[in-house]
Design a protein around this motif. Structure first.
Motif, PDB file in Angstrom:
ATOM      1  N   ALA A  10       0.866  -1.187   0.000  1.00 31.83           N
ATOM      2  CA  ALA A  10       0.000   0.000   0.000  1.00 31.83           C
ATOM      3  C   ALA A  10       0.898   1.232   0.000  1.00 31.83           C
ATOM      4  CB  ALA A  10      -0.907   0.012   1.228  1.00 31.83           C
ATOM      5  N   THR A  11       0.973   1.893  -1.123  1.00 34.42           N
ATOM      6  CA  THR A  11       1.843   3.067  -1.242  1.00 34.42           C
ATOM      7  C   THR A  11       1.155   4.149  -2.044  1.00 34.42           C
ATOM      8  OG1 THR A  11       4.071   3.806  -1.870  1.00 34.42           O
ATOM      9  CG2 THR A  11       3.005   2.214  -3.333  1.00 34.42           C
ATOM     10  N   THR A  12       1.507   5.386  -1.747  1.00 36.55           N
ATOM     11  CA  THR A  12       1.071   6.504  -2.587  1.00 36.55           C
ATOM     12  C   THR A  12       2.284   7.170  -3.221  1.00 36.55           C
ATOM     13  OG1 THR A  12      -0.938   6.913  -1.304  1.00 36.55           O
ATOM     14  CG2 THR A  12      -0.099   8.755  -2.597  1.00 36.55           C
ATOM     15  N   SER A  13       3.295   7.445  -2.400  1.00 39.22           N
ATOM     16  CA  SER A  13       4.447   8.181  -2.937  1.00 39.22           C
ATOM     17  C   SER A  13       5.695   7.328  -3.115  1.00 39.22           C
ATOM     18  CB  SER A  13       4.745   9.392  -2.045  1.00 39.22           C
ATOM     19  OG  SER A  13       4.746   9.036  -0.686  1.00 39.22           O
ATOM     20  N   GLY A  14       5.615   6.014  -2.882  1.00 43.66           N
ATOM     21  CA  GLY A  14       6.708   5.120  -3.266  1.00 43.66           C
ATOM     22  C   GLY A  14       7.611   4.636  -2.152  1.00 43.66           C
TER      23      GLY A  14
ATOM     24  N   ALA B 154       1.259   1.628   4.031  1.00 41.21           N
ATOM     25  CA  ALA B 154       1.391   3.036   4.446  1.00 41.21           C
ATOM     26  C   ALA B 154       0.019   3.646   4.674  1.00 41.21           C
ATOM     27  CB  ALA B 154       2.134   3.829   3.376  1.00 41.21           C
ATOM     28  N   SER B 155      -0.043   4.553   5.665  1.00 44.21           N
ATOM     29  CA  SER B 155      -1.260   5.338   5.927  1.00 44.21           C
ATOM     30  C   SER B 155      -1.175   6.661   5.185  1.00 44.21           C
ATOM     31  CB  SER B 155      -1.394   5.637   7.420  1.00 44.21           C
ATOM     32  OG  SER B 155      -1.558   4.451   8.148  1.00 44.21           O
ATOM     33  N   HIS B 156      -2.310   7.093   4.670  1.00 43.59           N
ATOM     34  CA  HIS B 156      -2.411   8.415   4.041  1.00 43.59           C
ATOM     35  C   HIS B 156      -3.739   9.018   4.461  1.00 43.59           C
ATOM     36  CE1 HIS B 156       0.958   9.310   1.261  1.00 43.59           C
ATOM     37  NE2 HIS B 156       1.223   8.029   1.474  1.00 43.59           N
ATOM     38  N   GLY B 157      -4.037  10.215   3.910  1.00 42.34           N
ATOM     39  CA  GLY B 157      -5.293  10.858   4.269  1.00 42.34           C
ATOM     40  C   GLY B 157      -5.352  11.027   5.783  1.00 42.34           C
ATOM     41  N   ALA B 158      -6.487  10.721   6.361  1.00 44.18           N
ATOM     42  CA  ALA B 158      -6.603  10.735   7.823  1.00 44.18           C
ATOM     43  C   ALA B 158      -6.663   9.292   8.292  1.00 44.18           C
ATOM     44  CB  ALA B 158      -7.842  11.498   8.242  1.00 44.18           C
ATOM     45  N   GLY B 159      -5.536   8.602   8.146  1.00 43.79           N
ATOM     46  CA  GLY B 159      -5.468   7.203   8.556  1.00 43.79           C
ATOM     47  C   GLY B 159      -6.029   6.234   7.541  1.00 43.79           C
ATOM     48  N   GLU B 160      -6.173   6.705   6.296  1.00 45.09           N
ATOM     49  CA  GLU B 160      -6.660   5.820   5.221  1.00 45.09           C
ATOM     50  C   GLU B 160      -5.524   4.969   4.675  1.00 45.09           C
ATOM     51  OE1 GLU B 160      -9.864   5.636   4.257  1.00 45.09           O
ATOM     52  OE2 GLU B 160     -10.214   7.043   5.883  1.00 45.09           O
TER      53      GLU B 160
ATOM     54  N   ALA C 140       3.386  -1.699   9.279  1.00 43.72           N
ATOM     55  CA  ALA C 140       2.588  -0.480   9.165  1.00 43.72           C
ATOM     56  C   ALA C 140       3.540   0.706   9.055  1.00 43.72           C
ATOM     57  CB  ALA C 140       1.689  -0.339  10.393  1.00 43.72           C
ATOM     58  N   VAL C 141       3.412   1.449   7.956  1.00 40.43           N
ATOM     59  CA  VAL C 141       4.296   2.603   7.718  1.00 40.43           C
ATOM     60  C   VAL C 141       3.498   3.884   7.950  1.00 40.43           C
ATOM     61  CG1 VAL C 141       5.650   3.811   5.952  1.00 40.43           C
ATOM     62  CG2 VAL C 141       5.661   1.302   6.042  1.00 40.43           C
ATOM     63  N   GLY C 142       4.093   4.812   8.697  1.00 41.19           N
ATOM     64  CA  GLY C 142       3.405   6.066   8.953  1.00 41.19           C
ATOM     65  C   GLY C 142       4.362   7.114   9.499  1.00 41.19           C
ATOM     66  N   ASP C 143       3.770   8.144  10.056  1.00 41.66           N
ATOM     67  CA  ASP C 143       4.548   9.249  10.605  1.00 41.66           C
ATOM     68  C   ASP C 143       3.859   9.679  11.903  1.00 41.66           C
ATOM     69  OD1 ASP C 143       5.551  11.812  11.204  1.00 41.66           O
ATOM     70  OD2 ASP C 143       6.146  12.091   9.112  1.00 41.66           O
ATOM     71  N   SER C 144       4.635   9.684  12.994  1.00 37.30           N
ATOM     72  CA  SER C 144       4.043   9.905  14.321  1.00 37.30           C
ATOM     73  C   SER C 144       3.528  11.327  14.505  1.00 37.30           C
ATOM     74  CB  SER C 144       5.040   9.550  15.419  1.00 37.30           C
ATOM     75  OG  SER C 144       6.208  10.318  15.252  1.00 37.30           O
TER      76      SER C 144
ATOM     77  N   ASP D 287      -2.179  12.101  14.145  1.00 38.54           N
ATOM     78  CA  ASP D 287      -2.977  11.447  15.202  1.00 38.54           C
ATOM     79  C   ASP D 287      -3.335  10.025  14.800  1.00 38.54           C
ATOM     80  OD1 ASP D 287      -2.962  13.723  16.633  1.00 38.54           O
ATOM     81  OD2 ASP D 287      -4.981  14.388  16.017  1.00 38.54           O
ATOM     82  N   THR D 288      -3.498   9.822  13.506  1.00 36.60           N
ATOM     83  CA  THR D 288      -3.894   8.506  13.001  1.00 36.60           C
ATOM     84  C   THR D 288      -2.640   7.713  12.609  1.00 36.60           C
ATOM     85  OG1 THR D 288      -4.226   9.646  10.898  1.00 36.60           O
ATOM     86  CG2 THR D 288      -6.192   9.144  12.197  1.00 36.60           C
ATOM     87  N   TYR D 289      -1.670   7.740  13.533  1.00 34.54           N
ATOM     88  CA  TYR D 289      -0.383   7.082  13.260  1.00 34.54           C
ATOM     89  C   TYR D 289      -0.583   5.602  12.895  1.00 34.54           C
ATOM     90  CZ  TYR D 289       4.272   5.143  14.186  1.00 34.54           C
ATOM     91  OH  TYR D 289       5.460   4.474  14.082  1.00 34.54           O
ATOM     92  N   CYS D 290      -0.093   5.225  11.738  1.00 35.78           N
ATOM     93  CA  CYS D 290      -0.084   3.826  11.279  1.00 35.78           C
ATOM     94  C   CYS D 290      -1.478   3.188  11.273  1.00 35.78           C
ATOM     95  CB  CYS D 290       0.879   2.986  12.115  1.00 35.78           C
ATOM     96  SG  CYS D 290       2.609   3.267  11.695  1.00 35.78           S
ATOM     97  N   ALA D 291      -2.520   3.995  11.153  1.00 31.90           N
ATOM     98  CA  ALA D 291      -3.891   3.473  11.287  1.00 31.90           C
ATOM     99  C   ALA D 291      -4.227   2.423  10.220  1.00 31.90           C
ATOM    100  CB  ALA D 291      -4.892   4.622  11.228  1.00 31.90           C
TER     101      ALA D 291
HETATM  102  C1  LIG Z   1      -1.119  13.640   2.801  1.00 32.57           C
HETATM  103  C2  LIG Z   1      -0.465  12.696   3.761  1.00 32.57           C
HETATM  104  C3  LIG Z   1      -1.247  12.101   4.740  1.00 32.57           C
HETATM  105  C4  LIG Z   1      -0.664  11.207   5.655  1.00 32.57           C
HETATM  106  N1  LIG Z   1      -1.455  10.638   6.635  1.00 32.57           N
HETATM  107  C5  LIG Z   1      -0.880   9.816   7.544  1.00 32.57           C
HETATM  108  C6  LIG Z   1      -1.670   9.244   8.593  1.00 32.57           C
HETATM  109  O1  LIG Z   1      -2.875   9.457   8.716  1.00 32.57           O
HETATM  110  N2  LIG Z   1      -1.052   8.424   9.477  1.00 32.57           N
HETATM  111  C7  LIG Z   1       0.286   8.151   9.409  1.00 32.57           C
HETATM  112  O2  LIG Z   1       0.791   7.421  10.260  1.00 32.57           O
HETATM  113  N3  LIG Z   1       1.052   8.671   8.411  1.00 32.57           N
HETATM  114  C8  LIG Z   1       0.512   9.492   7.483  1.00 32.57           C
HETATM  115  N4  LIG Z   1       1.274  10.027   6.485  1.00 32.57           N
HETATM  116  C9  LIG Z   1       2.711   9.696   6.423  1.00 32.57           C
HETATM  117  C10 LIG Z   1       2.979   8.610   5.379  1.00 32.57           C
HETATM  118  O3  LIG Z   1       2.486   7.360   5.804  1.00 32.57           O
HETATM  119  C11 LIG Z   1       4.487   8.517   5.142  1.00 32.57           C
HETATM  120  O4  LIG Z   1       4.917   9.708   4.516  1.00 32.57           O
HETATM  121  C12 LIG Z   1       4.867   7.322   4.312  1.00 32.57           C
HETATM  122  O5  LIG Z   1       6.264   7.304   4.160  1.00 32.57           O
HETATM  123  C13 LIG Z   1       4.210   7.335   2.952  1.00 32.57           C
HETATM  124  O6  LIG Z   1       4.494   6.131   2.303  1.00 32.57           O
HETATM  125  P1  LIG Z   1       4.413   5.958   0.742  1.00 32.57           P
HETATM  126  O7  LIG Z   1       5.519   6.836   0.127  1.00 32.57           O
HETATM  127  O8  LIG Z   1       4.685   4.531   0.519  1.00 32.57           O
HETATM  128  O9  LIG Z   1       3.084   6.388   0.271  1.00 32.57           O
HETATM  129  C14 LIG Z   1       0.714  10.914   5.570  1.00 32.57           C
HETATM  130  C15 LIG Z   1       1.476  11.521   4.552  1.00 32.57           C
HETATM  131  C16 LIG Z   1       0.903  12.387   3.666  1.00 32.57           C
HETATM  132  C17 LIG Z   1       1.765  13.012   2.600  1.00 32.57           C
END
Ligand SMILES: Cc1cc2nc3c(=O)[nH]c(=O)nc-3n(C[C@H](O)[C@H](O)[C@H](O)COP(=O)(O)O)c2cc1C
Length: 149
Positions: A9-13, A59-65, A93-97, A100-104
């Motif tokens: 599950a990736t958006t930006s790679g 990876a999580s994006h959006g609001a924990g999507e 689970a990949v995310g950024d602390s 709030d929705t860390y690694c959701a």
């Molecule tokens: C628009 C946006 C929304 C994000 N939302 C979350 C989030 O809800 N929870 C989280 O833990 N990380 C979040 N992140 C951090 C990403 O998970 C992190 O940058 C990750 O490295 C992205 O992986 P990818 O390059 O494989 O898509 C978000 C990042 C972006 C740019």
């Protein structure tokens, strides 16, 4: 040796890069791997057998999507809740602390597979992209389960 399906599950790679590194580590340990950069529900469920192992790199994006490449697959799993009693799995689970929705999404995937009856091989690894060395952390974690596969 079982083949390991790696679901990405990736958006930006970033997570795709990480998943490729883990695939190489598994192959070096003698396993075959199949990459699913856009996991397809019908293909993955149709291929299930008693040996199946999934490694989810989510990876999580959006609001924990879920990140884009796995949105459809996760929605299908939630909707259909297939029986996955023969499946063994592990999740990163990949995310950024700072969210709030860390690694959701990764946490959701772990719980969803468990709900479908699959067997967790090892507690889910959470990678904080703002703090951790992703490759090093993931590689150590993966190394600890190789002997159980
Ligand atoms: C628009 C946006 C929304 C994000 N939302 C979350 C989030 O809800 N929870 C989280 O833990 N990380 C979040 N992140 C951090 C990403 O998970 C992190 O940058 C990750 O490295 C992205 O992986 P990818 O390059 O494989 O898509 C978000 C990042 C972006 C740019």
């Amino acid at each position: 040796m079982p083949t390991i399906d790696i679901l990405v599950a990736t958006t930006s790679g970033n997570t795709e890069y990480l998943a490729d590194q883990l695939s190489e580590q598994l192959q070096n340990a003698g396993f075959q791997t199949r990459m699913h950069y856009e996991p397809d529900y019908g293909e993955l469920i149709g291929a299930l057998d008693a040996e199946s192992i999934w490694l989810g790199c989510v990876a999580s994006h959006g609001a924990g999507e879920y990140a884009d490449s796995m949105l459809d697959f996760a929605a299908d799993l939630h909707r259909k809740l297939p029986s996955l009693v023969d499946l063994r799995y592990a999740v990163i689970a990949v995310g950024d602390s700072c969210y709030d929705t860390y690694c959701a999404a990764g946490r959701d995937f772990d719980q969803l597979l468990e709900k479908c009856g699959a067997k967790r091989l090892i507690p889910t690894l959470e990678i904080d992209m703002s703090q951790d060395d992703p490759e090093k952390k993931a590689s150590t974690w993966l190394g600890s389960i190789l002997t159980h596969l």
